[in-house]
Write an enzyme that holds these catalytic residues in place. Structure first.
Site, PDB file in Angstrom:
ATOM      1  N   LYS A 135       0.854  -1.190   0.000  1.00 13.87           N
ATOM      2  CA  LYS A 135       0.000   0.000   0.000  1.00 13.87           C
ATOM      3  C   LYS A 135       0.883   1.230   0.000  1.00 13.87           C
ATOM      4  O   LYS A 135       2.020   1.175   0.482  1.00 13.87           O
ATOM      5  CB  LYS A 135      -0.880   0.027   1.252  1.00 13.87           C
ATOM      6  CG  LYS A 135      -2.080   0.942   1.147  1.00 13.87           C
ATOM      7  CD  LYS A 135      -3.222   0.251   0.443  1.00 13.87           C
ATOM      8  CE  LYS A 135      -4.395   1.155   0.194  1.00 13.87           C
ATOM      9  NZ  LYS A 135      -5.565   0.400  -0.273  1.00 13.87           N
ATOM     10  N   ASP A 175      -7.126   4.418  -4.505  1.00 12.23           N
ATOM     11  CA  ASP A 175      -7.752   4.310  -3.182  1.00 12.23           C
ATOM     12  C   ASP A 175      -8.323   5.708  -2.914  1.00 12.23           C
ATOM     13  O   ASP A 175      -8.548   6.472  -3.872  1.00 12.23           O
ATOM     14  CB  ASP A 175      -6.723   3.880  -2.114  1.00 12.23           C
ATOM     15  CG  ASP A 175      -7.379   3.402  -0.808  1.00 12.23           C
ATOM     16  OD1 ASP A 175      -7.793   2.240  -0.729  1.00 12.23           O
ATOM     17  OD2 ASP A 175      -7.489   4.217   0.133  1.00 12.23           O
TER      18      ASP A 175
HETATM   19  P1  NDP Z   1     -12.842   7.992  -2.867  1.00 12.38           P
HETATM   20  O1  NDP Z   1     -11.773   8.991  -2.657  1.00 12.38           O
HETATM   21  O2  NDP Z   1     -13.360   7.750  -4.237  1.00 12.38           O
HETATM   22  O3  NDP Z   1     -14.108   8.353  -1.948  1.00 12.38           O
HETATM   23  C1  NDP Z   1     -13.958   8.445  -0.565  1.00 12.38           C
HETATM   24  C2  NDP Z   1     -15.269   8.941   0.018  1.00 12.38           C
HETATM   25  O4  NDP Z   1     -15.221   8.818   1.432  1.00 12.38           O
HETATM   26  C3  NDP Z   1     -15.514  10.405  -0.261  1.00 12.38           C
HETATM   27  O5  NDP Z   1     -16.903  10.635  -0.318  1.00 12.38           O
HETATM   28  C4  NDP Z   1     -14.884  11.086   0.941  1.00 12.38           C
HETATM   29  O6  NDP Z   1     -15.436  12.357   1.252  1.00 12.38           O
HETATM   30  C5  NDP Z   1     -15.228  10.105   2.038  1.00 12.38           C
HETATM   31  N1  NDP Z   1     -14.187  10.178   3.072  1.00 12.38           N
HETATM   32  C6  NDP Z   1     -12.893   9.855   2.941  1.00 12.38           C
HETATM   33  N2  NDP Z   1     -12.215  10.081   4.065  1.00 12.38           N
HETATM   34  C7  NDP Z   1     -13.127  10.558   4.938  1.00 12.38           C
HETATM   35  C8  NDP Z   1     -13.031  10.958   6.276  1.00 12.38           C
HETATM   36  N3  NDP Z   1     -11.876  10.914   6.965  1.00 12.38           N
HETATM   37  N4  NDP Z   1     -14.177  11.381   6.870  1.00 12.38           N
HETATM   38  C9  NDP Z   1     -15.351  11.429   6.187  1.00 12.38           C
HETATM   39  N5  NDP Z   1     -15.486  11.056   4.903  1.00 12.38           N
HETATM   40  C10 NDP Z   1     -14.389  10.621   4.294  1.00 12.38           C
HETATM   41  O7  NDP Z   1     -12.289   6.644  -2.227  1.00 12.38           O
HETATM   42  P2  NDP Z   1     -12.775   5.140  -2.482  1.00 12.38           P
HETATM   43  O8  NDP Z   1     -14.236   5.092  -2.705  1.00 12.38           O
HETATM   44  O9  NDP Z   1     -11.876   4.527  -3.477  1.00 12.38           O
HETATM   45  O10 NDP Z   1     -12.419   4.450  -1.076  1.00 12.38           O
HETATM   46  C11 NDP Z   1     -13.354   4.384   0.003  1.00 12.38           C
HETATM   47  C12 NDP Z   1     -12.938   3.275   0.961  1.00 12.38           C
HETATM   48  O11 NDP Z   1     -12.915   2.029   0.260  1.00 12.38           O
HETATM   49  C13 NDP Z   1     -11.531   3.422   1.564  1.00 12.38           C
HETATM   50  O12 NDP Z   1     -11.547   2.856   2.868  1.00 12.38           O
HETATM   51  C14 NDP Z   1     -10.675   2.549   0.664  1.00 12.38           C
HETATM   52  O13 NDP Z   1      -9.504   2.104   1.326  1.00 12.38           O
HETATM   53  C15 NDP Z   1     -11.641   1.411   0.420  1.00 12.38           C
HETATM   54  N6  NDP Z   1     -11.370   0.568  -0.759  1.00 12.38           N
HETATM   55  C16 NDP Z   1     -11.260   1.129  -2.013  1.00 12.38           C
HETATM   56  C17 NDP Z   1     -11.040   0.327  -3.099  1.00 12.38           C
HETATM   57  C18 NDP Z   1     -11.002   0.855  -4.484  1.00 12.38           C
HETATM   58  O14 NDP Z   1     -10.910   0.056  -5.426  1.00 12.38           O
HETATM   59  N7  NDP Z   1     -11.089   2.158  -4.707  1.00 12.38           N
HETATM   60  C19 NDP Z   1     -10.835  -1.135  -2.953  1.00 12.38           C
HETATM   61  C20 NDP Z   1     -11.052  -1.615  -1.603  1.00 12.38           C
HETATM   62  C21 NDP Z   1     -11.286  -0.783  -0.566  1.00 12.38           C
HETATM   63  P3  NDP Z   1     -14.531  13.689   1.008  1.00 12.38           P
HETATM   64  O15 NDP Z   1     -14.458  13.847  -0.471  1.00 12.38           O
HETATM   65  O16 NDP Z   1     -15.298  14.771   1.692  1.00 12.38           O
HETATM   66  O17 NDP Z   1     -13.200  13.420   1.636  1.00 12.38           O
HETATM   67  O1  2IT Z   2      -7.917  -1.443  -0.670  1.00  8.98           O
HETATM   68  C1  2IT Z   2      -7.857  -1.951  -1.811  1.00  8.98           C
HETATM   69  O2  2IT Z   2      -8.004  -3.166  -1.976  1.00  8.98           O
HETATM   70  C2  2IT Z   2      -7.661  -1.063  -2.957  1.00  8.98           C
HETATM   71  N1  2IT Z   2      -7.589   0.151  -2.780  1.00  8.98           N
HETATM   72  C3  2IT Z   2      -7.509  -1.633  -4.340  1.00  8.98           C
HETATM   73  C4  2IT Z   2      -6.138  -2.208  -4.544  1.00  8.98           C
HETATM   74  C5  2IT Z   2      -5.832  -2.640  -5.950  1.00  8.98           C
HETATM   75  O3  2IT Z   2      -4.632  -2.883  -6.182  1.00  8.98           O
HETATM   76  O4  2IT Z   2      -6.707  -2.737  -6.807  1.00  8.98           O
END
Ligand code: NDP
Ligand code: 2IT
Length: 454
Positions: A135, A175
């Site tokens: 990561k 992420d």
């Molecule tokens: P994005 O940046 O696309 O979206 C994140 C969302 O969560 C935004 O709406 C953001 O709001 C909100 N957010 C983030 N941090 C905070 C915080 N500290 N407090 C309140 N709201 C918050 O990220 P993803 O959708 O990609 O990721 C979301 C979660 O999913 C994370 O935990 C990530 O690790 C996990 N994840 C993502 C994967 C992927 O493929 N993208 C795969 C597996 C897990 P704001 O814009 O206001 O910050």
């Molecule tokens: O938390 C996760 O699994 C991710 N942000 C996606 C990782 C990846 O390599 O697709």
């Protein structure tokens, strides 16, 4: 999370490893939390498998293979010099090249990247693909930055990170704060500085330049597929259910889409400024326009949608729902919020985010008989589809959307079954936390034993 978290004592077989983690890596509460959960789950496995203890599996697993921290200098639009810190934690390569996302968020620090990297080892093992765990990220905040500033930051970040990457070495993806725009800039700079045009060194690319179909949708879709599998065990489904989702980013948007396609009504979305409730069901086209195109705040959704209201101060988990899919960030569901969800009759919780529920919330859900899917299983669809992107890049093939989605559905079904069976084998039927940790750990530990002390 605070450092004052009161970790309950672990079994004698694993407590010394945890004590070493606390001593060697103080001030890393999120990392401690992630390690504690895994050690607690696998203690019964060690009793039946002394070879894991003798092989020093745990002592090696909790120590990253390599930790990279670096300076990221860049110049903002006003001509001022800015300095951020970059990270890449290459945690375990026993199953393949390091694989895991990059997070750009002001809260990013070593503890957060280590917790995410540690989770990624077991998550990636659960996918059944040949990918190790890693990561990275930075404390850079893309909010409010121009495209040109984001590009300059990404280029500076890659000017250092490129030397540690490669399709057979380490393969990042997105992420929090790293989506299609950032991946484009990062990938472009990698190609420029290395003169190696290997598309498989980054996943989540645009589908016109090496990206795989369904990678964008995969994490959100996968979290819904996992919940669907848990419900199916009890002859239940998404049809007619109210679904509560936090966040409004990549994971949230596509969890909303798939839940809606399955006949449910997704009634909430949020960001760090508040949440919206829309009893008519979230209008996905509007949410995507606001978040993917305009990069607007969530209040705009309520401004443009008569059936919705915006709540600035309060918890999205106050809204009564049948299924909850927390999809924002770590520790976003407190013990009190879990109790509210339970009191309102929640049936299933599927963690779209990484570690969004505090340990006391997880306990509360499980004690109340709520079906609970931990992130390392429920959100594994994203990285699993990243591995499919790597396969397509290596073989120069392109799979259709339908074939890719079917493959994702099959993988999520396999992960569900592996976690379900592992929990049964160790006498905790229905405990997907124990099941996912055990199933992921067994694959990693067996590979480590086979490959010797490295
Ligand atoms: P994005 O940046 O696309 O979206 C994140 C969302 O969560 C935004 O709406 C953001 O709001 C909100 N957010 C983030 N941090 C905070 C915080 N500290 N407090 C309140 N709201 C918050 O990220 P993803 O959708 O990609 O990721 C979301 C979660 O999913 C994370 O935990 C990530 O690790 C996990 N994840 C993502 C994967 C992927 O493929 N993208 C795969 C597996 C897990 P704001 O814009 O206001 O910050
Ligand atoms: O938390 C996760 O699994 C991710 N942000 C996606 C990782 C990846 O390599 O697709």
């Amino acid at each position: 999370m605070t450092e004052t978290i009161d970790f309950h004592p672990l079994a004698a077989s694993v407590q010394p490893v945890f004590t070493t983690v606390l001593d060697r890596s103080p001030h890393e509460p999120e990392f401690h939390q992630a390690v504690h959960e895994v050690l607690h789950s696998i203690a019964p496995v060690l009793e039946e498998h002394p070879e894991y203890v003798e092989g020093g599996i745990l002592e090696r697993l909790v120590e990253p293979e390599r930790q990279i921290m670096f300076r990221v200098p860049w110049v903002d639009d006003a001509g001022r010099l800015q300095v951020n810190r970059g990270y890449r934690i290459q945690f375990s390569s026993v199953l393949g090249p390091y694989k895991g996302g990059l997070r750009f968020h002001p809260s990013v620090n070593l503890s957060i990247i280590k917790f995410l990297g540690f989770e990624q080892i077991f998550k990636n093992a659960l996918t059944g693909q040949g990918i190790g765990g890693g990561k990275g990220g930075s404390d850079f905040d893309p909010h409010g930055r121009s495209d040109a500033e984001v590009m300059r930051f990404c280029q500076s970040f890659m000017n250092e990170l490129y030397r540690h990457l490669g399709e057979h070495t380490d393969v990042p993806a997105g992420d929090i704060g790293v989506g299609g725009r950032e991946i484009g800039y990062l990938f472009g700079q990698y190609r420029k500085v290395t003169n190696r045009h290997e598309s498989g060194m980054f996943t989540g690319k645009g589908t016109g330049w090496g990206g795989a179909e369904v990678r964008t949708e995969a994490t959100g879709y996968g979290a819904v597929f996992f919940a669907q599998e848990m419900l199916a065990v009890h002859n239940e489904s998404f049809e007619g259910k109210r679904v509560g989702i936090s966040g409004s980013g990549n994971v949230a948007i596509y969890a909303i889409e798939k839940a809606t396609q399955l006949g449910a009504t997704a009634v909430t979305a949020s960001d760090s400024s508040g949440y919206v409730v829309d009893d008519a069901g979230i209008d996905l086209a509007l949410l995507r326009q606001l978040k993917e195109v305009e990069r607007a705040r969530i209040v705009e959704y309520a401004n443009r949608r008569p059936s919705a209201r915006f709540v600035e101060n309060g918890s999205v988990w106050d809204v009564p729902v049948d299924i909850a899919i927390p999809s924002a960030t770590q520790n976003e569901v407190s013990a009190a919020e879990a109790q509210t969800l339970i009191a309102n009759g929640v049936r299933a919780v599927s963690e779209g985010a990484n570690m969004p529920c505090v340990p006391e919330a997880v306990d509360a859900f499980q004690k109340a008989g709520v079906l609970f899917a931990p992130g390392k299983a429920a959100n594994a669809g994203g990285v699993a589809t990243s591995a499919l992107e790597m396969s397509q890049n290596a073989s120069r093939q392109r799979w259709s959307f339908a074939d890719s989605e079917n493959k994702l559905r099959e993988i999520m079904g396999d992960i569900h079954d592996a976690a379900f069976r592992a929990a049964e084998r160790y006498g905790t039927p229905g405990d997907y936390v124990a099941g996912a940790n055990i199933a992921g750990f067994e694959r990693v530990a067996n590979a480590m034993l086979a490959q010797g002390v490295i």
